[in-house]
Design an enzyme around this catalytic site. Structure first.
Site, PDB file in Angstrom:
ATOM      1  N   SER A 159      38.153  37.732  39.097  1.00  0.00           N
ATOM      2  CA  SER A 159      39.432  38.026  39.903  1.00  0.00           C
ATOM      3  C   SER A 159      39.893  36.817  40.882  1.00  0.00           C
ATOM      4  O   SER A 159      39.603  35.706  40.513  1.00  0.00           O
ATOM      5  CB  SER A 159      39.218  39.237  40.788  1.00  0.00           C
ATOM      6  OG  SER A 159      40.448  39.949  41.358  1.00  0.00           O
ATOM      7  N   ARG A 182      44.419  49.734  50.602  1.00  0.00           N
ATOM      8  CA  ARG A 182      43.200  49.970  49.637  1.00  0.00           C
ATOM      9  C   ARG A 182      43.711  50.688  48.361  1.00  0.00           C
ATOM     10  O   ARG A 182      43.242  50.345  47.188  1.00  0.00           O
ATOM     11  CB  ARG A 182      42.080  50.207  50.261  1.00  0.00           C
ATOM     12  CG  ARG A 182      40.791  50.687  49.546  1.00  0.00           C
ATOM     13  CD  ARG A 182      40.309  49.287  48.703  1.00  0.00           C
ATOM     14  NE  ARG A 182      39.246  49.600  48.078  1.00  0.00           N
ATOM     15  CZ  ARG A 182      38.322  48.542  47.326  1.00  0.00           C
ATOM     16  NH1 ARG A 182      39.009  47.554  47.146  1.00  0.00           N
ATOM     17  NH2 ARG A 182      37.341  49.104  46.508  1.00  0.00           N
ATOM     18  N   ASP A 233      43.187  45.034  31.018  1.00  0.00           N
ATOM     19  CA  ASP A 233      43.210  44.498  32.364  1.00  0.00           C
ATOM     20  C   ASP A 233      44.916  44.290  32.568  1.00  0.00           C
ATOM     21  O   ASP A 233      45.284  43.369  31.931  1.00  0.00           O
ATOM     22  CB  ASP A 233      42.537  43.137  32.766  1.00  0.00           C
ATOM     23  CG  ASP A 233      42.692  42.722  34.166  1.00  0.00           C
ATOM     24  OD1 ASP A 233      43.508  43.060  34.810  1.00  0.00           O
ATOM     25  OD2 ASP A 233      42.254  41.731  34.508  1.00  0.00           O
ATOM     26  N   HIS A 275      40.815  46.242  34.827  1.00  0.00           N
ATOM     27  CA  HIS A 275      40.198  44.857  35.524  1.00  0.00           C
ATOM     28  C   HIS A 275      38.856  44.703  36.216  1.00  0.00           C
ATOM     29  O   HIS A 275      38.316  43.710  35.990  1.00  0.00           O
ATOM     30  CB  HIS A 275      41.390  44.496  36.914  1.00  0.00           C
ATOM     31  CG  HIS A 275      41.317  43.265  37.809  1.00  0.00           C
ATOM     32  ND1 HIS A 275      41.297  41.970  37.246  1.00  0.00           N
ATOM     33  CD2 HIS A 275      40.709  43.077  38.876  1.00  0.00           C
ATOM     34  CE1 HIS A 275      41.256  41.308  38.087  1.00  0.00           C
ATOM     35  NE2 HIS A 275      40.484  41.779  39.150  1.00  0.00           N
ATOM     36  N   ASP A 276      38.517  45.804  36.414  1.00  0.00           N
ATOM     37  CA  ASP A 276      37.175  45.882  37.318  1.00  0.00           C
ATOM     38  C   ASP A 276      35.789  46.005  36.295  1.00  0.00           C
ATOM     39  O   ASP A 276      34.943  46.082  36.412  1.00  0.00           O
ATOM     40  CB  ASP A 276      37.112  47.028  38.288  1.00  0.00           C
ATOM     41  CG  ASP A 276      37.266  46.686  39.627  1.00  0.00           C
ATOM     42  OD1 ASP A 276      37.818  45.546  40.001  1.00  0.00           O
ATOM     43  OD2 ASP A 276      37.247  47.587  40.627  1.00  0.00           O
TER      44      ASP A 276
END
Length: 383
Positions: free
Chosen positions: A154, A224, A320, A353-354
């Site tokens: 990232s 967040r 992602d 993505h993570d």
């Protein structure tokens, strides 16, 4: 020194820029700033086994072992350690908190030596390149001339690319993961939503909340929550939560957290504000927004990599949607255009993505394979 199992971390804080200020992209000279870092393993005799790990937006220097501020291991503990892809019995691992951060490196919450008060919005705007220049000074301090590898996911992947472009002679191998050569309009838009949530919080106080003994926790929590959605995939969210209700059998026809996914996001927001600074969130997201390697090289990405001798491994994930595979392919095509040594792997996963932070065996196998091959070319001992 801290130890969990066989993982040993060392580090601290170092004051840099005392003799020569760091010239930032915004034109400000930043003198006498602090970088907080951790190291794992040992530097070998010819200093050829160092790996710099670059953390993502909300990460920090505690990449492995116990985290001193959280009751859990470091954020990449499954990857860094004895026998793991980033083997601490083989490599010397370095990870520093980025410039503008809030875990010991100079940033908006730290004290401005000129005023004796927190910098707040007086802290200069920073870029990914500024972060990398600060890391380069840290390596000078650690007496590491060349990195065997620089690796990160990232925003960490952005730093990896910047390292390969800004200091090609210092990077033998590079692994940008789930990254892009420039931040997209969609990603800038998501960041703006988060920043405006913070700025709209009445406790933000124009950025001077520390002087008023306040913290814009509500705005930071919303920022967040919005960002966390982008780190996941729709498939993963549906599998984990679906439309399941939270501690009830029927909806309340109100605005409590009726659904489990709502409760999950609220938990993510509330725990995040305990460990992160709101102004750091503003500064670091802005640094990502400004990242554009092609823009720095006449609008043509291939120009950024001309003459590079670095060995690259580009990794993306099929699910992602924050940094989609198409963005990684643009980097690969540019490296091909520059006749660079590059391999590319798209991992088929629904983790989003993570995925690089989660238990994804295909990812760790890819990482292990590339590092083993690069180490052989670098002349490092085989495992």
């Amino acid at each position: 020194m801290a130890e969990v199992g066989k993982i040993v971390g060392e580090g601290g804080e170092v004051e840099l820029g005392k003799e020569k200020p760091l010239r930032l992209d915004c034109g400000v000279d930043l003198g006498s700033f602090t970088v907080a870092y951790q190291t794992y393993g040992r530097l070998n005799a010819d200093r050829s086994n160092a790996i710099l790990v670059c953390h993502a937006l909300t990460g920090d220097q505690y990449v492995a072992g116990p985290h001193p501020a959280q009751a859990k291991p470091g954020w990449w503990d499954r990857v860094v350690g004895p026998g793991r892809p980033l083997d601490t019995e083989r490599f010397y691992i370095i990870c520093s908190n980025v410039l503008g951060g809030c875990m010991g490196t100079s940033g908006p919450k730290e004290t401005n030596p000129a005023t004796g008060k927190p910098y707040s919005l007086d802290f200069p705007v920073i870029t990914i390149a500024d972060m990398v220049r600060a890391q380069a000074l840290l390596l000078d301090h650690l007496n590491v001339e060349q990195l065997f590898c620089v690796i990160g996911g990232s925003m960490g992947g952005m730093q990896v690319l910047q390292w390969a472009v800004s200091f090609p002679e210092r990077v033998f191998a590079a692994v940008p993961i789930a990254a892009a050569a420039r931040h997209s309009a969609q990603n800038i838009a998501f960041h703006e939503v988060g920043r405006q949530a913070i700025i709209a919080d009445p406790d933000w106080c124009g950025g001077d909340y520390l002087a008023h003994n306040k913290r814009p926790t509500r705005g930071l929590a919303v920022a967040r929550m919005a960002a966390h959605i982008t780190y996941l995939s729709e498939v993963a969210l549906t599998r984990k939560f679906g439309r399941a209700l939270q501690d009830r059998k029927v909806v309340t026809y109100g605005f409590d957290a009726d659904f489990q996914v709502e409760s999950y996001l609220r938990h993510q927001g509330s725990t995040f504000v305990d460990r992160f600074d709101a102004n750091s969130y503003l500064y670091i997201t802005r640094a990502m927004d400004y990242f554009d390697l092609a823009g720095e090289h006449g609008g043509t990405l291939v120009n950024a990599f001309h003459g590079t001798k670095t060995r690259f491994c580009i990794i993306s994930f099929t699910s992602d949607w924050l940094f989609p595979t198409s963005e990684s392919r643009q980097i690969v095509h540019a490296l091909n255009g520059a006749a660079a040594n590059v391999s590319f792997v798209e991992i088929d996963t629904d983790m989003g993505h993570d995925a690089f932070l989660l238990d994804e065996p295909k990812f760790t196998e890819t990482l292990q394979g590339f590092l083993n091959g690069a180490a052989e070319h670098r002349g490092l001992p085989l495992r």
